[in-house]
Design a protein around this motif. Structure first.
Motif, PDB file in Angstrom:
ATOM      1  N   ALA A   1       0.827  -4.607   3.016  1.00  0.00           N
ATOM      2  CA  ALA A   1      -0.414  -4.552   3.790  1.00  0.00           C
ATOM      3  C   ALA A   1      -0.356  -5.498   4.990  1.00  0.00           C
ATOM      4  CB  ALA A   1      -1.602  -4.906   2.892  1.00  0.00           C
TER       5      ALA A   1
ATOM      6  N   SER B   1      -3.677   4.262  -1.027  1.00  0.00           N
ATOM      7  CA  SER B   1      -3.994   3.400  -2.164  1.00  0.00           C
ATOM      8  C   SER B   1      -3.344   2.044  -1.961  1.00  0.00           C
ATOM      9  CB  SER B   1      -3.514   4.029  -3.482  1.00  0.00           C
ATOM     10  OG  SER B   1      -2.103   4.169  -3.487  1.00  0.00           O
ATOM     11  N   ALA B   2      -3.771   1.091  -2.774  1.00  0.00           N
ATOM     12  CA  ALA B   2      -3.254  -0.271  -2.678  1.00  0.00           C
ATOM     13  C   ALA B   2      -2.995  -0.817  -4.069  1.00  0.00           C
ATOM     14  CB  ALA B   2      -4.240  -1.171  -1.936  1.00  0.00           C
TER      15      ALA B   2
ATOM     16  N   GLY C   1      -4.430  -5.167  -0.149  1.00  0.00           N
ATOM     17  CA  GLY C   1      -4.386  -3.939   0.634  1.00  0.00           C
ATOM     18  C   GLY C   1      -5.603  -3.053   0.534  1.00  0.00           C
ATOM     19  N   ARG C   2      -6.571  -3.410  -0.305  1.00  0.00           N
ATOM     20  CA  ARG C   2      -7.690  -2.484  -0.553  1.00  0.00           C
ATOM     21  C   ARG C   2      -8.547  -2.233   0.681  1.00  0.00           C
ATOM     22  NH1 ARG C   2      -7.808  -4.924  -5.923  1.00  0.00           N
ATOM     23  NH2 ARG C   2      -6.814  -3.396  -7.297  1.00  0.00           N
TER      24      ARG C   2
ATOM     25  N   VAL D   1      -3.602   5.153   4.953  1.00  0.00           N
ATOM     26  CA  VAL D   1      -3.417   4.372   3.732  1.00  0.00           C
ATOM     27  C   VAL D   1      -4.171   5.067   2.597  1.00  0.00           C
ATOM     28  CG1 VAL D   1      -3.736   2.151   2.604  1.00  0.00           C
ATOM     29  CG2 VAL D   1      -3.178   2.240   5.047  1.00  0.00           C
TER      30      VAL D   1
ATOM     31  N   TRP E   1      -7.594  -1.689   3.495  1.00  0.00           N
ATOM     32  CA  TRP E   1      -6.916  -0.750   4.383  1.00  0.00           C
ATOM     33  C   TRP E   1      -7.057   0.701   3.942  1.00  0.00           C
ATOM     34  CZ3 TRP E   1      -5.100  -2.216   8.985  1.00  0.00           C
ATOM     35  CH2 TRP E   1      -4.815  -3.569   9.195  1.00  0.00           C
ATOM     36  N   ILE E   2      -7.523   0.941   2.742  1.00  0.00           N
ATOM     37  CA  ILE E   2      -7.580   2.305   2.208  1.00  0.00           C
ATOM     38  C   ILE E   2      -8.441   3.194   3.114  1.00  0.00           C
ATOM     39  CG2 ILE E   2      -8.346   3.746   0.277  1.00  0.00           C
ATOM     40  CD1 ILE E   2      -7.625   1.441  -1.588  1.00  0.00           C
TER      41      ILE E   2
ATOM     42  N   VAL F   1       0.851  -1.195   0.000  1.00  0.00           N
ATOM     43  CA  VAL F   1       0.000   0.000   0.000  1.00  0.00           C
ATOM     44  C   VAL F   1       0.884   1.241   0.000  1.00  0.00           C
ATOM     45  CG1 VAL F   1      -1.854  -1.177   1.249  1.00  0.00           C
ATOM     46  CG2 VAL F   1      -0.116   0.100   2.535  1.00  0.00           C
TER      47      VAL F   1
ATOM     48  N   THR G   1       5.830   3.306   1.003  1.00  0.00           N
ATOM     49  CA  THR G   1       5.100   2.048   0.820  1.00  0.00           C
ATOM     50  C   THR G   1       5.477   1.030   1.888  1.00  0.00           C
ATOM     51  OG1 THR G   1       6.772   1.086  -0.666  1.00  0.00           O
ATOM     52  CG2 THR G   1       5.014   2.395  -1.677  1.00  0.00           C
TER      53      THR G   1
END
Length: 329
Positions: free
Chosen positions: A127, A68-69, A74-75, A66, A77-78, A31, A124
């Motif tokens: 995640a 972006s992923a 990792g999405r 966070v 976590w956005i 991420v 970066t």
């Protein structure tokens, strides 16, 4: 974007504020994070002296959002406010299979080994390294998650009996955190250091504190935690320990540090000392302690600076009386 990096300048390793540093690109499972607070660590200062031979963006203590992923890993976590562990395994090995990925043969370490750190507008991290910060833990507390976790690591590695005589040697950032953590399990812990203004903080925590110059080296301590970050600290710690005592090495120093070639390890054999190397620790325990005010971190904050201050923030962290420098974007 701006980033505080270590680079070779005219043949010398030099910290530089680069205002045109490339935006980071998240790799598979990673991420992109936007830091809210960052902390200057003694390790950052040692890296500037050549420790680990590191070149790249500094910094490994942070709380961030966070942004972006790279993929599905990792999405979720956005948009979340997070802290993160700093060791990043890049391939499976016997250590990752054994549950100690922080010792993976193939790994990068945020701002220390093979991976740009958090002293930048963006950085970066995998995640898998992230932990969400509870709403009741503010940024000033959350940024201490990494060093406080390192302090808690001591209690996961060794038994600290309630009646043991315990000394934390060193009154800097990490030493004062280690002392507070150890006080949770042992009422006899004391801090020994060289700075009256730092030792004075121990009084509010009901922790004994003494100047090094006033301490007799009588080989009477059961456990000594060396958090000095200096070769002389290792020597003094061995002189404090009773035979078959335990030395916990909590800090590192550059091989070029004054006196590094003078450390005689013979007392370890002669006095049958147990030596424990201690590094990263349990973030969940640290976040819990920060959320319940069992450890005082706000009193350690000595300066607040903008990342744009660049190399000046590293100079500020070295000034006498300054314990912790916090950075904001």
């Amino acid at each position: 974007m701006q980033a505080l990096k270590l680079a070779q300048v005219d043949g010398r390793l030099t910290p530089v504020l680069d205002e045109q540093y490339p935006q980071p690109q998240a790799g598979p499972g990673e991420v992109v994070l936007r830091p809210l607070r960052m902390g200057v660590c003694s390790t950052d200062l040692e890296l500037c002296k050549g420790y680990m031979g590191y070149q790249g963006v500094l910094g490994h203590e942070f709380v961030a959002i966070v942004e972006s992923a790279a993929d599905d890993a990792g999405r979720r976590w956005i948009g979340k406010r997070v802290v993160g562990t700093i060791n990043c395994p890049t391939a499976e090995c016997e250590f990752t299979r054994a549950g100690i990925p922080e010792h993976a043969r193939s790994r990068t370490v945020l701002g220390i080994l093979g991976r740009d750190g958090c002293f930048a507008d963006r950085f970066t991290l995998p995640a898998a390294n992230l932990l969400e910060v509870p709403d009741h833990v503010d940024d000033d507390h959350a940024v201490f998650a990494e060093p406080l976790a390192a302090a808690f690591e001591i209690t996961t590695q060794i038994d600290v009996p309630v009646d043991a005589m315990v000394t934390v040697l060193g009154d800097g950032r990490l030493g004062l955190l280690c002392a507070q953590v150890l006080k949770l399990v042992n009422p006899h812990v004391r801090v020994v250091g060289k700075h009256a203004e730092k030792l004075a903080l121990c009084e509010k925590w009901d922790i004994a504190a003494r100047p090094l110059a006033d301490v007799g080296l009588r080989q009477d301590q059961d456990i000594v935690v060396d958090a000095t970050g200096s070769p002389s600290g290792v020597i003094t710690a061995m002189q404090m320990l009773r035979p078959r005592g335990t030395l916990v090495l909590k800090s590192t120093y550059s091989p070029t540090s004054a006196g590094a070639d003078k450390v005689d390890l013979a007392p370890i054999v002669i006095n049958e000392l147990t030596v424990i190397g201690s590094r990263c620790g349990p973030f969940a325990k640290a976040l819990d302690a920060l959320g319940t005010d069992r450890v005082d971190v706000v009193s350690l904050i000595g300066r607040r600076m903008k990342l744009s201050a660049g190399v000046e923030l590293l100079k500020a962290a070295r000034k006498p009386g300054v314990i912790k420098v916090l950075l904001e974007p």
